[in-house]
Design an enzyme around this catalytic site. Structure first.
Site, PDB file in Angstrom:
ATOM      1  N   HIS A  62     -37.539  25.904  88.314  1.00  8.08           N
ATOM      2  CA  HIS A  62     -36.402  26.090  89.216  1.00  8.08           C
ATOM      3  C   HIS A  62     -35.628  24.792  89.399  1.00  8.08           C
ATOM      4  CE1 HIS A  62     -38.271  29.901  91.265  1.00  8.08           C
ATOM      5  NE2 HIS A  62     -38.014  30.054  89.984  1.00  8.08           N
ATOM      6  N   ASP A  70     -42.031  27.498  88.611  1.00  5.08           N
ATOM      7  CA  ASP A  70     -41.281  27.128  89.813  1.00  5.08           C
ATOM      8  C   ASP A  70     -40.791  25.702  89.607  1.00  5.08           C
ATOM      9  OD1 ASP A  70     -40.339  26.887  92.543  1.00  5.08           O
ATOM     10  OD2 ASP A  70     -41.692  28.500  93.081  1.00  5.08           O
TER      11      ASP A  70
END
Length: 489
Positions: A337, A303
């Site tokens: 991300h 993430d």
């Protein structure tokens, strides 16, 4: 009459008043100009002052080896009580190092106490149990909401002068069989071992129930989750702590967020190597925290590499602790991300974020600098400063800002976010993906004051995709050999 003022005196008074007002106007314009000039420079002196104020904790020169308290380096024998006894003895004697020697040590939750440095020697590996019952229920947090849930793997609550150091490995054992399937179905299409019909955090009595309790202001002590609710524990969480050091360790296979300073002050993360590609595997999430220094570290995550938080929705607004003075320098971001990210849980506001001398590069890194919120989150961001950043490849954008971040269904509300003062200087990008800047503001809340200075981009599909921006400044910036200019409205 003697008390009457003649016309000459009246004219003199008028001239004096005009002169005073003119001086005040000139001073005001000069002051505004100086403030604007300062806003358009990277605040290196301010960043340096903040960093110097963050001191490493100091410890007594005493050592407590966990093997002397019964721990066995076989990776099979549960050593939770050995860690507990060593930490308590160290704390009772005024502090020092709790030594984890060469070998593999299996344990449940480790709870740090004041003045304790958990030190992993070279070749030491702490392997955390995958049995949820080895993690007692404590006051913690999940995605920006406080609750009573499984203890973080390493946890400290309202402690001072604590550390995790050394060249060893912290292994959370998250994988497609343990912890990760609790995420449930994901929008990216990666199941992480989840099978349709199995329980997950998305079931109505789990995360949706926590969201409901927080919106109703139910006291945290009555938000009891844990067994049967599938909310994964954080890996390392200093909660309400002061003077924290996490240095040199390698962290792998986290169940959930990896390093989560929560309501903490004066935190140093130095030389840490994070490699964990599970769901919500953010590398570091400072939340409601102040004076956090993240340096010399590597982030290779599932993430956001670094995600700066400040609480979620009504709870964030109620707690109201701004996250501020976050420094990220000399770090490397690989997969993730985003490299340096703010949000989306940022309802109490974030200010003064510095990214300096960092390197970001991966075909699996989506954005370099990212800010995300919406009208349910609200909140504000004031001051994001990035300088001397080298970007190899990102998928989507160098700078990505959205006030329409959408996750968990409808995310619209009546809380209008505010974003202003974003400054990027001396940044080279080989491939920026789709955009140099993607910025999507709101008609009633424009994104204010974005400055690009000395930006060099080799390849990008399109310069900008922007809505509702006010005061975009571009100085000496280029895409290939073409000067980067503001878009024509």
């Amino acid at each position: 009459m003697k008390n009457l003022i003649n016309k000459s005196e009246i004219n003199n008074m008028r001239q004096t008043i005009i002169l005073i007002l003119s001086c005040l106007a000139i001073y005001s314009c000069s002051s505004q100009k100086n403030n604007q000039e300062q806003a358009n420079d990277f605040p290196l002196e301010e960043m340096t002052r903040i960093e110097k104020s963050i001191k490493e904790p100091q410890f007594k020169n005493l050592q407590y080896n966990i093997t002397n308290f019964g721990a066995k380096p076989d990776g099979k024998t549960l050593a939770t009580e050995s860690f507990k006894k060593a930490i308590e003895e160290c704390n009772k004697n005024g502090g020092g190092k709790v030594i984890v020697p060469y070998g593999k040590f299996l344990t449940g939750a480790i709870h740090l106490l004041d003045n304790v440095n958990l030190h992993l020697e070279d070749g030491a590996e702490i392997i955390f149990s995958t049995n949820p019952n080895d993690f007692p229920i404590v006051h913690t947090s999940f995605e920006g909401l406080e609750l009573m849930n499984y203890s973080p793997l390493i946890y400290a609550y309202n402690k001072k002068n604590i550390a995790i150091t050394g060249k060893g490995i912290l292994n959370g054992q998250g994988n497609n069989e343990n912890w990760w399937p609790w995420k449930g179905a994901t929008s990216e299409g990666n199941s992480y071992g989840y099978v349709n019909g199995n329980p997950s955090q998305q079931d109505k009595e789990n995360l949706p129930r926590l969201m409901e309790l927080s919106e109703k202001y139910v006291p945290v002590e009555n938000r009891i989750f844990g067994n049967g609710h599938y909310l994964r524990p954080n890996f390392i969480e200093p909660f309400g702590c002061e003077n924290v050091l996490i240095k040199d360790v390698k962290i792998i296979n986290a169940p959930f967020w990896i390093i989560h300073p929560m309501k903490s002050k004066n935190v140093i993360i130095d030389g840490v190597n994070i490699e964990s590609h599970g769901p919500n595997n953010d590398g570091c999430d400072p939340e409601y925290s102040k004076n956090v220094l993240i340096k010399n570290s590597i982030f290779n995550t599932g993430d956001d590499c670094i995600a700066i938080k400040a609480g979620r929705d009504a709870e964030g607004r109620r707690i109201g602790i701004t996250t501020e003075n976050i420094i990220v320098r000399d770090c490397k971001m690989i997969d993730g991300h985003g490299g340096v990210v703010i949000g989306s849980e940022m309802s109490a506001g974030v200010k003064n974020v510095f990214a300096y001398n960092c390197y970001m590069d991966s075909p699996n890194l989506d954005r370099a600098i990212r800010l995300k919120t919406n009208t349910k989150r609200g909140g504000y961001v004031d001051g994001v400063y990035a300088k001397n950043i080298t970007v190899g490849q990102v998928k989507e954008a160098l700078l990505h800002i959205t006030m329409k971040y959408n996750v968990y269904g409808n995310q619209t509300g009546n809380f209008i976010p505010k974003i202003k003062n974003i400054y990027l200087e001396n940044i080279t990008v080989q491939n920026a993906g789709k955009y140099v800047i993607f910025a999507d503001g709101l008609e009633n809340s424009k994104i204010e004051n974005i400055t690009l200075k000395n930006i060099k981009v080799d390849n990008v599909e399109k310069d900008f995709k922007m809505n509702h921006i006010e005061n975009l400044r571009i100085i000496d910036s280029y895409v290939k050999d073409r000067k980067l200019n503001k878009p024509q409205n």
